[in-house]
Design an enzyme around this catalytic site. Structure first.
Site, PDB file in Angstrom:
ATOM      1  N   GLU A 153       0.836  -1.211   0.000  1.00 17.30           N
ATOM      2  CA  GLU A 153       0.000   0.000   0.000  1.00 17.30           C
ATOM      3  C   GLU A 153       0.866   1.255   0.000  1.00 17.30           C
ATOM      4  O   GLU A 153       1.741   1.400   0.859  1.00 17.30           O
ATOM      5  CB  GLU A 153      -0.896  -0.034   1.257  1.00 17.30           C
ATOM      6  CG  GLU A 153      -1.902   1.092   1.316  1.00 17.30           C
ATOM      7  CD  GLU A 153      -2.857   0.960   2.514  1.00 17.30           C
ATOM      8  OE1 GLU A 153      -3.100  -0.176   2.993  1.00 17.30           O
ATOM      9  OE2 GLU A 153      -3.353   1.999   2.976  1.00 17.30           O
TER      10      GLU A 153
ATOM     11  N   LYS B  58      -6.776  -1.551  11.980  1.00 20.67           N
ATOM     12  CA  LYS B  58      -6.153  -1.916  10.693  1.00 20.67           C
ATOM     13  C   LYS B  58      -5.020  -0.940  10.381  1.00 20.67           C
ATOM     14  O   LYS B  58      -3.967  -1.319   9.880  1.00 20.67           O
ATOM     15  CB  LYS B  58      -7.215  -1.914   9.595  1.00 20.67           C
ATOM     16  CG  LYS B  58      -6.768  -2.466   8.264  1.00 20.67           C
ATOM     17  CD  LYS B  58      -6.162  -1.447   7.335  1.00 20.67           C
ATOM     18  CE  LYS B  58      -5.808  -2.046   5.980  1.00 20.67           C
ATOM     19  NZ  LYS B  58      -5.184  -1.093   5.062  1.00 20.67           N
TER      20      LYS B  58
ATOM     21  N   HIS C 243      -2.890  10.660   0.128  1.00 19.54           N
ATOM     22  CA  HIS C 243      -2.830   9.425  -0.672  1.00 19.54           C
ATOM     23  C   HIS C 243      -2.719   9.749  -2.148  1.00 19.54           C
ATOM     24  O   HIS C 243      -1.904   9.211  -2.864  1.00 19.54           O
ATOM     25  CB  HIS C 243      -4.134   8.636  -0.475  1.00 19.54           C
ATOM     26  CG  HIS C 243      -4.034   7.603   0.592  1.00 19.54           C
ATOM     27  ND1 HIS C 243      -4.348   6.306   0.384  1.00 19.54           N
ATOM     28  CD2 HIS C 243      -3.656   7.673   1.879  1.00 19.54           C
ATOM     29  CE1 HIS C 243      -4.167   5.623   1.498  1.00 19.54           C
ATOM     30  NE2 HIS C 243      -3.759   6.441   2.412  1.00 19.54           N
TER      31      HIS C 243
HETATM   32  C1  MEV Z   1      -5.857   2.619   5.515  1.00 19.99           C
HETATM   33  O1  MEV Z   1      -5.007   1.588   5.084  1.00 19.99           O
HETATM   34  C2  MEV Z   1      -5.801   2.758   7.023  1.00 19.99           C
HETATM   35  C3  MEV Z   1      -6.751   3.798   7.620  1.00 19.99           C
HETATM   36  O2  MEV Z   1      -8.087   3.541   7.197  1.00 19.99           O
HETATM   37  C4  MEV Z   1      -6.649   3.680   9.115  1.00 19.99           C
HETATM   38  C5  MEV Z   1      -7.672   4.500   9.880  1.00 19.99           C
HETATM   39  O3  MEV Z   1      -8.772   4.757   9.354  1.00 19.99           O
HETATM   40  O4  MEV Z   1      -7.373   4.858  11.024  1.00 19.99           O
HETATM   41  C6  MEV Z   1      -6.429   5.182   7.155  1.00 19.99           C
END
Ligand code: MEV
Length: 422
Positions: free
Chosen positions: A82, A260, A374
Site C-alpha cells: 500500500e 487496521k 494518498h
Molecule cells: C488505511 O489503510 C488505514 C486507515 O483507514 C486507518 C484509519 O482509518 O485509522 C487510514
C-alpha cells in the site's frame, strides 16, 4: 479447462513445477522469467520454506525514517503493497521524536499453550488436582526444550479453566511458556503435546487439542508517544484527534479500521523481518475484543499542557530465531538495519511503528482527510511510471491532483504536453 489434480506435483523440482503450471495455464516465457526472478536470494532457500514453490513474489521494502524509540534512533524496514504507509509512518515518527521519542516496553515473551480435555468426570476436582501437580507438569514440559531453559525461558506456570460449551463442559489447561527470542509456536506446541498424557492421567479425561493460543495476552507491548500541540497546528487539532480516538474506543465498526491502520505499520515490519504476521493479526484483533466488545488498541488523550498523548497496548508475538527469520537473508538484513538483537527489542520497535502509523492516520482523518495525501503520493507514483523524471514528477502529479483526474493515461498525456512545451 485444466485439472488441478496433479499427483506428485510436490515431488517435481521447482523448475519442473513451473513448466507444468506454465503448460496448463499458458504462461509465456516472459511470465515464467518474472516468476523465476529471485533477486539475490538463493532459490533453494525459498524452495524449502513452503511446499510446491514455483517462483517468488517480490514486494517493495521501504525504510521509514525519523523513528526514535526508547531514546535510540532507528531505521525501520517495511514491506507493504500500500502506498503512503511508509511516508505516513516517517512523518508521524518525526512528530514524536522529542526527548526519548516513543517509549515502548514489552513484557517477558510469554506465550500460552492450550490443552483441551473432554469427558472429565469431576472437572472442579480435576482442576485442583492439576494445580497440585503443577511442578511435575512444568518439569515434563521443560524437558522438551533444554536450550530454552538454559536461556532462562521455558514453561513457567499454568492455569486451569472450565468452559461450558455446546458439547458439554470441558477443562482447558493453559501452559505459560517464556519463549525468549523465538516466536515460540513450535516450543509451546511440543510442550503441550508432551504433557497431555499426564493431564489425562490426573483428570481422568480425554485430551483433544494441544496448541498455542494466538490471544497472546501475556506477551504485550505497551507504547506511549507525545506530540506537542504546535506540531499538530494547535489545541483544536488535538481535540479533534481525541474525539476521533473516542469514536474508535466506542464503536467496533470504527475500531476495526483504526486497528487496521495500526497493523499497517506493524505488519509491514513483520513482513520485512519474516514474522508469522497472521499470528500478530489474530493476537491484535482478539486482544481488542477481550472484554467481549471489540475496541481500539490505542487511545489518544490531551495532557495538562494541551499536548496530544497516545498509548497503545497489544500482543506482539515476534521472534528473531527460528522460522523464516533464520533462513531468509532479507529478514536478517532487516533486523540488522534496526540493530535489533532480542525479540523484546523487535516487539518494542514494532509497537512504536504501530502507534506512529495510527497517529498519521488519525491526524489526517481528523483534519484534511486521507485522500489528499494518498492522492498526492499515488499521482507521483503514476508520474514516475509514465516516465517523468526530476522536477517533471511533481509537475505531472500536481496537475493530475488539481484536475482531480489521477490516472496513468492522464500522466502520460500531461508528460507529453510538458515535454512538447519545454
Ligand atoms: C488505511 O489503510 C488505514 C486507515 O483507514 C486507518 C484509519 O482509518 O485509522 C487510514
Amino acid at each position: 479447462m485444466y485439472s488441478s489434480r496433479i499427483p506428485g506435483f510436490y515431488k517435481l523440482s521447482m523448475e519442473e513445477r513451473l513448466e507444468k503450471v506454465a503448460e496448463l495455464v499458458g504462461l509465456t516465457e516472459e511470465e515464467k522469467r518474472i516468476l523465476r526472478s529471485f533477486g539475490h536470494v538463493d532459490p533453494k532457500t525459498l524452495d524449502v520454506m513452503i511446499e510446491n514453490v514455483v517462483g517468488a513474489m517480490p514486494y517493495p521494502l521501504g525504510i521509514a525514517v525519523n523513528f526514535r524509540v526508547n531514546g535510540r534512533d532507528v531505521l525501520i524496514p517495511m514491506v507493504i503493497e500500500e502506498s503512503s504507509v511508509v511516508a505516513a509512518a516517517s512523518n508521524a515518527a518525526r512528530m514524536m521524536r522529542d526527548g526519548e521519542g516513543i517509549i515502548s516496553i514489552a513484557t517477558d515473551p510469554v506465550m500460552i499453550g492450550q490443552i483441551q480435555v473432554l469427558d472429565v468426570p469431576d472437572p472442579w476436582r480435576a482442576r485442583v488436582d492439576i494445580y497440585r501437580h503443577r511442578e511435575g507438569i512444568l518439569r515434563v514440559a521443560n524437558q522438551q526444550s533444554k536450550t530454552l531453559t538454559k536461556l532462562g525461558g521455558g514453561a513457567k506456570d499454568l492455569d486451569v479453566r472450565i468452559i461450558g460449551s455446546r458439547v458439554g463442559t470441558m477443562l482447558v489447561v493453559h501452559l505459560y511458556v517464556d519463549v525468549r527470542d523465538a516466536m515460540g509456536a513450535n516450543a509451546v506446541n511440543t510442550m503441550c503435546e508432551a504433557v497431555a498424557p499426564i493431564i489425562e492421567e490426573i483428570t481422568g479425561g480425554k485430551v483433544l487439542l494441544r496448541i498455542l493460543s494466538n490471544l497472546a495476552d501475556r506477551r504485550l507491548v505497551r507504547v506511549r508517544g507525545r506530540v506537542r500541540k504546535e506540531v499538530l497546528g494547535g489545541e483544536e487539532v488535538v481535540d479533534r484527534i481525541v474525539a476521533a480516538s473516542a469514536f474508535a474506543e466506542a464503536d467496533p465498526y470504527r475500531a476495526a479500521t483504526h486497528n487496521k491502520g495500526i497493523l499497517n505499520g506493524v505488519i509491514a515490519v513483520a513482513l520485512a523481518t519474516g514474522q508469522d504476521h497472521r499470528a500478530i493479526e489474530a493476537g491484535a484483533h482478539s486482544y481488542a475484543a477481550r472484554t467481549g466488545v471489540y475496541t481500539s488498541l490505542s487511545r489518544w488523550e490531551k495532557d495538562a499542557n494541551g499536548d496530544l498523548v497516545g498509548t497503545l497496548e497489544m500482543p506482539m508475538p515476534v521472534g528473531i530465531v527460528g522460522g523464516a527469520v533464520k533462513v531468509h537473508p532479507i529478514a536478517r538484513i532487516a533486523l540488522k538495519i534496526m540493530g535489533v538483537s532480542t525479540a523484546k527489542e523487535l516487539a518494542e520497535i514494532m509497537g512504536a511503528v504501530g502507534l506512529a502509523q495510527n497517529l498519521a492516520a488519525i491526524r489526517a482523518l481528523a483534519t484534511e482527510g486521507i485522500q489528499r495525501g494518498h492522492m498526492k503520493l499515488h499521482a507521483r507514483n503514476l508520474a514516475v511510471m509514465a516516465g517523468a523524471e526530476g522536477e517533471l514528477i511533481d509537475l505531472v502529479a500536481e496537475k493530475m491532483v488539481r484536475e482531480g483526474n489521477v490516472r496513468y493515461s492522464r500522466a502520460v498525456e500531461i508528460l507529453e504536453e510538458l515535454r512538447r512545451n519545454m
